[in-house]
Structure formats: structure tokens, C-alpha cells
Design an enzyme around this catalytic site. Structure first.
Site, PDB file in Angstrom:
ATOM      1  CG  ASP A  40      13.195 -52.118  13.204  1.00 40.90           C
ATOM      2  OD1 ASP A  40      14.389 -51.768  13.294  1.00 40.90           O
ATOM      3  OD2 ASP A  40      12.343 -51.470  12.561  1.00 40.90           O
ATOM      4  CG  HIS A  91      10.816 -50.119  16.733  1.00 43.88           C
ATOM      5  ND1 HIS A  91      10.573 -49.344  15.631  1.00 43.88           N
ATOM      6  CD2 HIS A  91      10.262 -51.335  16.448  1.00 43.88           C
ATOM      7  CE1 HIS A  91       9.896 -50.052  14.730  1.00 43.88           C
ATOM      8  NE2 HIS A  91       9.682 -51.253  15.210  1.00 43.88           N
ATOM      9  CG  HIS A  95       5.756 -52.746  17.115  1.00 38.66           C
ATOM     10  ND1 HIS A  95       4.962 -52.816  15.988  1.00 38.66           N
ATOM     11  CD2 HIS A  95       7.025 -52.764  16.659  1.00 38.66           C
ATOM     12  CE1 HIS A  95       5.736 -52.901  14.910  1.00 38.66           C
ATOM     13  NE2 HIS A  95       6.997 -52.858  15.288  1.00 38.66           N
ATOM     14  CG  HIS A 185      11.597 -57.295  11.837  1.00 41.82           C
ATOM     15  ND1 HIS A 185      11.542 -57.197  10.461  1.00 41.82           N
ATOM     16  CD2 HIS A 185      10.871 -56.267  12.321  1.00 41.82           C
ATOM     17  CE1 HIS A 185      10.801 -56.132  10.146  1.00 41.82           C
ATOM     18  NE2 HIS A 185      10.377 -55.554  11.249  1.00 41.82           N
TER      19      HIS A 185
HETATM   20 ZN   LIG Z   1       8.750 -52.874  14.306  1.00 41.11          ZN
END
Ligand SMILES: [Zn+2]
Length: 218
Positions: A40, A91, A95, A185
Site C-alpha cells: 500500500d 488507495h 490517504h 507498504h
Molecule cells: Zn495506506
């Protein structure tokens, strides 16, 4: 029979998915050894290329849930992901905590990110993941209207806390199992531990008989 009122509505499936997939959608052809690795917050030119190199080395496909503001300036990395057969998911743009936003902002966050992906890859994303895993009904509805399915995770490597490469490797190994979805990540800070951990746990998973792969949607 008395006393039973007729149902006031006929129950049926909800119009949109109201919970994210928390395991890989059933795909019997993939076999019980299938797992999904997800990354991510990227793409990040400092870390994503190393992750792509490791995945390529073991001929493994993964999912990248990208942020629009990162993807916009790193479209070459988006193309590299797609060229290697990875799935690029949405995503959000920046954020945010989705439930704190009005519908119009949620639509902007998801819509602008899907646009960058579609402009770059020729196809809009089919999957999305809410930042922090914080979904709400608005995001389910808006995501569904954009043709996306929500996907959560089942094993959190907590790599963003930079707990040390050994700890990340141990967490992924301990969480391995059929249909498991691993969260890591490739951006959002110093991700060198995430990069190093993948180099160790990926061959170990394969050695154990797991087959990291990606879900398909028709
Ligand atoms: Zn994230």
C-alpha cells in the site's frame, strides 16, 4: 399457523458489498496454497523498484494499492507493475480518513485516483482499499458505482512501525495460510525493512509450498 406477519420486504443481496473481502475471493482453480501479497501507499521510487525486482525474481504477482498523489508522479512504476502482471488497486488520492469526509470528497479521492490509473494503464482499477481499513457505507457505494470491489487484509505485517526486518519476516511467516492476504507498504516512510523482509519471506513461503498470486475479476 397464526400470528406470523408476512414479511414487509423480500430479503435479497444488498445493492453493494457492505463488507470488504477479508480473504481471497473463492477461486478453486488457484488451489489451497494461494496467498495474496499486497503493498500500500506507493508507488515510491525509493522502494517500489526493489519490491518489483524481488517479485519478478520469483515470478510472483501481487497487488499494489496506490495513492493517486504518488501514482501521478510515478506513472512509469505503475506501468512496470502492470507489465509484470501485478494488480494495481485504488488507495485514495491523499490517504485521508474516509469516514470523516463528505460523499463529494470521497468521490474525488477515489475518482481522481482511478483516473490516473486508467490514463496510465488503459483500464480503471477493479479493487480498492480504504486507508487505515476505515470503510463506511458511502465508500462502499461510491466504490461499487466506480466498478471496484473492496479488499481488506488478514495479516498485518505492521511494517510501517519499522519493527525490524526479522520481526516483519516472522509476522508474515506466522500468518501464512490458505487465502491469507498480507498487508505491507512500499511507501509512506523508510520502507527499507519492508524491502529486505520480502527478499526473505517470499522464498520461504514458496519453499513451504505457498503460491502468492492475485485474485481475478471477470
Ligand atoms: Zn495506506
Amino acid at each position: 399457523m397464526t400470528g406470523q406477519a408476512p414479511p414487509r420486504f423480500r430479503p435479497g443481496p444488498p445493492p453493494v458489498r457492505i463488507r470488504p473481502f477479508e480473504e481471497m475471493p473463492e477461486m478453486p482453480e488457484l488451489g489451497p496454497e494461494a496467498m495474496v501479497l499486497t503493498f500500500d501507499d506507493g508507488p515510491d521510487p525509493l522502494y517500489t523498484p526493489d519490491i518489483l525486482t524481488t517479485l519478478r525474481r520469483y515470478e510472483v504477482r501481487a497487488m499494489f494499492f496506490v495513492c493517486g498523489e504518488m501514482a501521478d508522479g510515478n506513472r512509469d512504476l505503475l506501468r512496470e507493475m502492470a507489465d509484470d502482471g501485478h494488480v494495481v488497486g485504488n488507495h485514495s488520492w491523499s490517504h485521508p480518513l474516509i469516514p470523516s469526509l463528505p460523499r463529494s470528497r470521497i468521490r474525488d479521492e477515489l475518482g481522481s485516483t482511478s483516473e490516473v490509473i486508467e490514463e496510465t494503464l488503459g483500464e480503471p482499477p477493479l479493487w480498492y482499499r480504504a486507508p487505515y481499513g476505515a470503510w463506511n457505507r458511502n465508500s462502499f457505494e461510491i466504490g461499487a458505482a466506480m466498478g471496484m470491489e473492496p479488499m481488506a487484509w488478514t495479516v498485518d505485517s505492521l511494517d510501517w512501525t519499522t519493527p525490524g526486518t526479522d520481526t516483519i519476516v516472522r509476522r508474515v511467516a506466522a500468518g501464512a495460510g490458505p487465502g491469507v492476504i498480507v498487508l505491507s507498504h512500499d511507501a509512506g516512510g523508510d520502507r527499507s525493512q519492508s524491502v529486505a523482509a520480502l527478499r526473505r519471506y517470499l522464498p520461504a513461503l514458496i519453499e513451504e509450498g505457498y503460491r502468492p498470486t492475485v485474485p481475478h475479476r471477470t
